[in-house]
Design an enzyme around this catalytic site. Structure first.
Site, PDB file in Angstrom:
ATOM      1  N   MET A  19     -20.757 -58.059  -5.449  1.00 21.12           N
ATOM      2  CA  MET A  19     -20.537 -57.353  -6.711  1.00 21.12           C
ATOM      3  C   MET A  19     -19.043 -57.302  -7.010  1.00 21.12           C
ATOM      4  O   MET A  19     -18.251 -56.846  -6.174  1.00 21.12           O
ATOM      5  CB  MET A  19     -21.107 -55.932  -6.641  1.00 21.12           C
ATOM      6  CG  MET A  19     -22.616 -55.885  -6.611  1.00 21.12           C
ATOM      7  SD  MET A  19     -23.264 -54.192  -6.505  1.00 21.12           S
ATOM      8  CE  MET A  19     -23.019 -53.865  -4.750  1.00 21.12           C
ATOM      9  N   VAL A  20     -18.669 -57.763  -8.184  1.00 21.29           N
ATOM     10  CA  VAL A  20     -17.265 -57.808  -8.578  1.00 21.29           C
ATOM     11  C   VAL A  20     -16.678 -56.405  -8.560  1.00 21.29           C
ATOM     12  O   VAL A  20     -17.259 -55.456  -9.089  1.00 21.29           O
ATOM     13  CB  VAL A  20     -17.114 -58.440  -9.982  1.00 21.29           C
ATOM     14  CG1 VAL A  20     -15.672 -58.342 -10.460  1.00 21.29           C
ATOM     15  CG2 VAL A  20     -17.564 -59.893  -9.944  1.00 21.29           C
ATOM     16  N   GLN A  87     -18.496 -65.242  -0.736  1.00 19.44           N
ATOM     17  CA  GLN A  87     -19.062 -65.885  -1.924  1.00 19.44           C
ATOM     18  C   GLN A  87     -17.947 -66.396  -2.829  1.00 19.44           C
ATOM     19  O   GLN A  87     -17.010 -65.658  -3.149  1.00 19.44           O
ATOM     20  CB  GLN A  87     -19.940 -64.950  -2.743  1.00 19.44           C
ATOM     21  CG  GLN A  87     -20.673 -65.746  -3.840  1.00 19.44           C
ATOM     22  CD  GLN A  87     -21.376 -64.891  -4.876  1.00 19.44           C
ATOM     23  OE1 GLN A  87     -20.754 -64.130  -5.591  1.00 19.44           O
ATOM     24  NE2 GLN A  87     -22.691 -65.039  -4.957  1.00 19.44           N
ATOM     25  N   CYS A 116     -24.476 -66.054 -11.802  1.00 17.58           N
ATOM     26  CA  CYS A 116     -23.865 -65.008 -12.619  1.00 17.58           C
ATOM     27  C   CYS A 116     -23.764 -65.469 -14.068  1.00 17.58           C
ATOM     28  O   CYS A 116     -23.196 -66.527 -14.362  1.00 17.58           O
ATOM     29  CB  CYS A 116     -22.471 -64.666 -12.093  1.00 17.58           C
ATOM     30  SG  CYS A 116     -21.698 -63.330 -13.021  1.00 17.58           S
ATOM     31  N   HIS A 183     -32.202 -64.230  -7.743  1.00 22.20           N
ATOM     32  CA  HIS A 183     -32.243 -63.078  -8.637  1.00 22.20           C
ATOM     33  C   HIS A 183     -33.372 -63.342  -9.629  1.00 22.20           C
ATOM     34  O   HIS A 183     -33.317 -64.310 -10.398  1.00 22.20           O
ATOM     35  CB  HIS A 183     -30.905 -62.923  -9.378  1.00 22.20           C
ATOM     36  CG  HIS A 183     -30.834 -61.706 -10.252  1.00 22.20           C
ATOM     37  ND1 HIS A 183     -29.827 -60.774 -10.122  1.00 22.20           N
ATOM     38  CD2 HIS A 183     -31.633 -61.262 -11.248  1.00 22.20           C
ATOM     39  CE1 HIS A 183     -30.021 -59.818 -11.018  1.00 22.20           C
ATOM     40  NE2 HIS A 183     -31.101 -60.106 -11.715  1.00 22.20           N
ATOM     41  N   GLY A 216     -33.979 -56.105  -7.615  1.00 20.56           N
ATOM     42  CA  GLY A 216     -34.956 -55.018  -7.614  1.00 20.56           C
ATOM     43  C   GLY A 216     -34.401 -53.629  -7.792  1.00 20.56           C
ATOM     44  O   GLY A 216     -35.161 -52.658  -7.824  1.00 20.56           O
ATOM     45  N   ARG A 243     -27.088 -52.912  -7.293  1.00 20.59           N
ATOM     46  CA  ARG A 243     -26.744 -51.640  -7.933  1.00 20.59           C
ATOM     47  C   ARG A 243     -27.182 -50.418  -7.143  1.00 20.59           C
ATOM     48  O   ARG A 243     -26.471 -49.416  -7.082  1.00 20.59           O
ATOM     49  CB  ARG A 243     -27.321 -51.602  -9.352  1.00 20.59           C
ATOM     50  CG  ARG A 243     -26.587 -52.526 -10.311  1.00 20.59           C
ATOM     51  CD  ARG A 243     -27.211 -52.488 -11.693  1.00 20.59           C
ATOM     52  NE  ARG A 243     -28.613 -52.912 -11.647  1.00 20.59           N
ATOM     53  CZ  ARG A 243     -29.569 -52.401 -12.414  1.00 20.59           C
ATOM     54  NH1 ARG A 243     -29.286 -51.451 -13.271  1.00 20.59           N
ATOM     55  NH2 ARG A 243     -30.801 -52.846 -12.321  1.00 20.59           N
TER      56      ARG A 243
END
Length: 493
Positions: A19-20, A87, A116, A183, A216, A243
Site C-alpha cells: 500500500m502506497v 514490490q 494498480c 485482486h 476482501g 485496507r
C-alpha cells in the site's frame, strides 16, 4: 538460470498487501508482530530505485536505499529480511532485473505490480497498463525468474472476461513465478464494487502455483476469522489484506483485534525507533483513526508538525526523548571509532583545517543551517562574511568547498553531490573548530534563531502556519473518500 537461494512459501499465509505510503518499515514490523506471515513494501518505481545507493545504517541497524537527494526510498532490517517482499512498478524487463539485483540480498521475494489502476502507477505502462500487454508481462517475469535469486511473484486484477483472465494467468504461470496475487476486481472497479470471489476461485482451480486472494477488506474481512472465510470462498492458497490491515494491523491476530489506542502507540514507537518521517507516520495514523479524526486526539494529530509532537499527542513524549538520546548516543559512539570520524580538526601543510563531516538536513532545526549560523556569527564579531570556494571533481561530479573566515580556511574531506551541501559541510568544519553552535537539533539555539522562530509563530498568516493546515485537511479528505467508498488517492490497490 540463477538458483533461488531462499524459498518463500506462499501456502496458507496471512500477507500484508503493498500500500502506497502505508507499507513502510514501521507498518510492516507491526503487522509481523500481530501475526502476518509475509509483508509487502509499498510499490516502488524502478527508475527511482535505480538512482538509489545501498547504505548500511549502523545507527538504526537497517539497510537503506537512498536517493540522490538523501531521501530514504526503501528501508528494511534483519527482523523482516526473510519475510519482506519488494514490490516494484516497472514496464521494462531489464530495469526490473537491475532493481531486483540491487535489493535481492536484503529481501525475501520480488513482486511486480501488474494491477494498480491509479495514474501514478499506470503512466509509463506500469501497473494495470501491463494487463493489456501479455507479451511484456511474460518478458518481465521470465527475465526476473531467470536472473534473480529470490522467488518472483506478480499482483494482477481480473480482466473483463473470465476466459481472457484464465488465458493470462496460465501464461503467467509458465514463466516460472512462485505465486500470483489476484485482486478480484476489474481495472475500472473500486472498493465500493463487490469483489469477485468466483473469479479468484476459477483462477485458483486452474493454476498449480499458489494463488493469493486480495480485495476482501470491508465487504468480507472485518475480523481475523473473516480472513479464513475469504480464503475458503476463493479457494486460494493464501490471503492478502490491504485496507482492513491499514485500519488496524492487529487484524492478523487470531486472538482478535487489539484496542486502536494500543495499536497506534506501538506503531509510533516503531516510527520513532526507525526515524520514519513524521508526515508518513501522521498519514498512517490518520488511516487508523478514521471516524475519530475529529476527536480531541485526532485534532492533536492534525496539529502535529514533528515526530515529537505526534508522540506528545499520544502520551509518548518521554519515550521520544529517551529514544532520541539513545540514537544520538549511537551516532556519537560510531563517530568516535576513528580519529577522522570523530571530526577533530586537523591542519594540513596548506593551512586548511579539515574534518570528515557531512551536512544532514534531518539533524538540524527546520529554519536554520550551519551557513546561517556562521554568517550571523561573523556579523556579530564584525568580521567579513564567509567566502566559499567550491570545486567539482570531473570523475564523479562531486563537490568540495573551502570556506574562508578571518583569513583561515576550513574544508570537509568528504565530497558531496551538490554545491550547497559541500558549502554547508565547510561551514560545519569552521563552526566546530571554533566551538560555535551550528543549529543541530537539541542544541541551544542562538538568540537570533529564537527571535526568528518567535516572529514566525506570532504571524498567523505566515507561510509556516499556512502549511500546517494542509496535513489536517488531507486527513479529512482521505477519511471522507473512504466513507464514500472511494479509494484513497494515496493508497495502494
Amino acid at each position: 538460470m540463477i538458483e533461488h537461494t531462499l524459498s518463500l512459501c506462499y501456502h496458507n499465509k496471512l500477507i500484508l498487501a503493498p500500500m502506497v505510503r502505508v507499507g513502510t518499515l514501521p507498518m510492516r514490523l507491526l503487522a509481523l508482530d500481530y501475526g502476518a506471515d509475509i509483508v509487502y513494501c509499498e510499490e516502488l518505481i524502478d527508475l527511482k530505485m535505480l538512482q538509489c545507493k545501498r547504505v548500511v545504517n549502523e545507527v538504526l541497524s537497517t539497510v537503506d536505499f537512498v536517493a540522490p537527494d538523501d531521501r530514504v526510498v526503501f528501508r528494511t532490517c534483519k527482523r523482516e529480511q526473510n519475510r519482506v517482499v519488494f514490490q516494484m512498478g516497472t514496464s521494462d524487463a531489464e530495469r526490473a532485473l537491475a532493481v531486483a539485483r540491487l535489493v535481492e540480498n536484503d529481501v525475501a521475494g520480488i513482486d511486480v505490480n501488474m494491477g494498480c489502476p491509479k495514474e501514478y502507477s499506470t503512466k509509463g505502462g506500469m501497473g494495470a497498463a501491463l494487463l493489456s500487454d501479455p507479451d511484456k508481462i511474460e518478458k518481465i517475469l521470465s527475465t526476473l525468474v531467470k536472473g534473480t535469486r529470490r522467488p518472483v511473484t506478480c499482483k494482477i486484477r481480473i480482466l473483463p472476461s473470465l476466459e481472457d483472465t484464465l488465458s493470462l494467468v496460465k501464461r503467467i504461470e509458465r514463466t516460472g513465478i512462485a505465486a500470483v496475487t489476484v485482486h478480484g476486481r476489474k481495472r475500472e472497479e473500486r472498493p465500493q464494487h463487490p469483489v469477485s470471489c468466483e473469479a479468484i476461485k476459477a483462477i485458483a482451480e486452474t493454476l498449480s502455483i499458489p494463488v493469493i486472494a486480495n480485495g476482501g477488506s470491508h465487504d468480507h474481512i472485518q475480523k481475523y476469522l473473516d480472513i479464513e472465510d475469504f480464503r475458503q470462498a476463493t479457494a486460494a492458497s493464501s490471503v492478502m489484506v490491504a485496507r482492513a490491515a491499514m485500519w488496524n494491523p492487529s487484524i492478523f491476530l487470531k486472538e482478535g483485534l487489539r484496542p486502536l489506542e494500543e495499536v497506534m502507540q506501538k506503531y509510533i514507537r516503531y516510527a520513532v525507533q526507525y526515524e520514519n518521517h513524521y508526515t508518513n507516520t501522521k498519514y498512517c495514523l490518520c488511516q487508523m483513526l478514521r471516524e475519530q479524526l475529529e476527536s480531541p486526539q485526532g485534532r492533536l494529530l492534525h496539529a502535529a508538525q514533528s515526530s515529537q509532537e505526534i508522540c506528545e499527542a499520544f502520551g509518548l513524549g518521554a519515550f521520544y526523548e529517551e529514544m532520541t538520546r539513545e540514537l544520538n548516543a549511537r551516532r556519537a559512539e560510531l563517530l568516535a571509532r576513528t580519529p577522522e570520524a570523530v571530526g577533530e580538526p586537523a591542519e594540513d601543510p596548506s593551512g586548511v583545517i579539515k574534518m570528515a563531516v557531512k551536512f544532514d538536513r534531518r539533524a538540524y532545526s527546520p529554519q536554520i543551517t550551519p551557513k546561517m549560523c556562521l554568517l550571523e556569527w561573523c556579523r556579530k564579531e564584525k568580521l567579513a562574511q564567509p567566502v566559499y570556494d567550491t570545486v567539482q571533481r570531473p570523475l564523479d561530479r562531486l563537490f568540495c568547498s573551502v570556506v574562508t573566515v578571518a583569513e583561515q580556511k576550513y574544508q570537509s574531506t568528504l565530497w558531496d553531490k551538490s554545491k550547497k551541501l559541500a558549502e554547508q559541510a565547510a561551514a560545519i568544519v569552521c563552526l566546530r573548530s571554533r566551538g560555535l553552535p551550528e543549529g543541530r537539533l537539541g542544541e541551544e539555539s542562538p538568540s537570533w534563531h529564537k527571535r526568528k522562530r518567535e516572529a514566525t509563530d506570532q504571524d498567523p498568516g505566515g507561510p509556516r502556519n499556512q502549511e500546517q493546515a494542509v496535513p489536517g485537511e488531507l486527513c479529512k479528505k482521505l477519511f471522507l473518500a473512504l466513507e464514500s467508498g472511494e479509494e484513497s488517492p494515496l493508497e495502494g490497490w
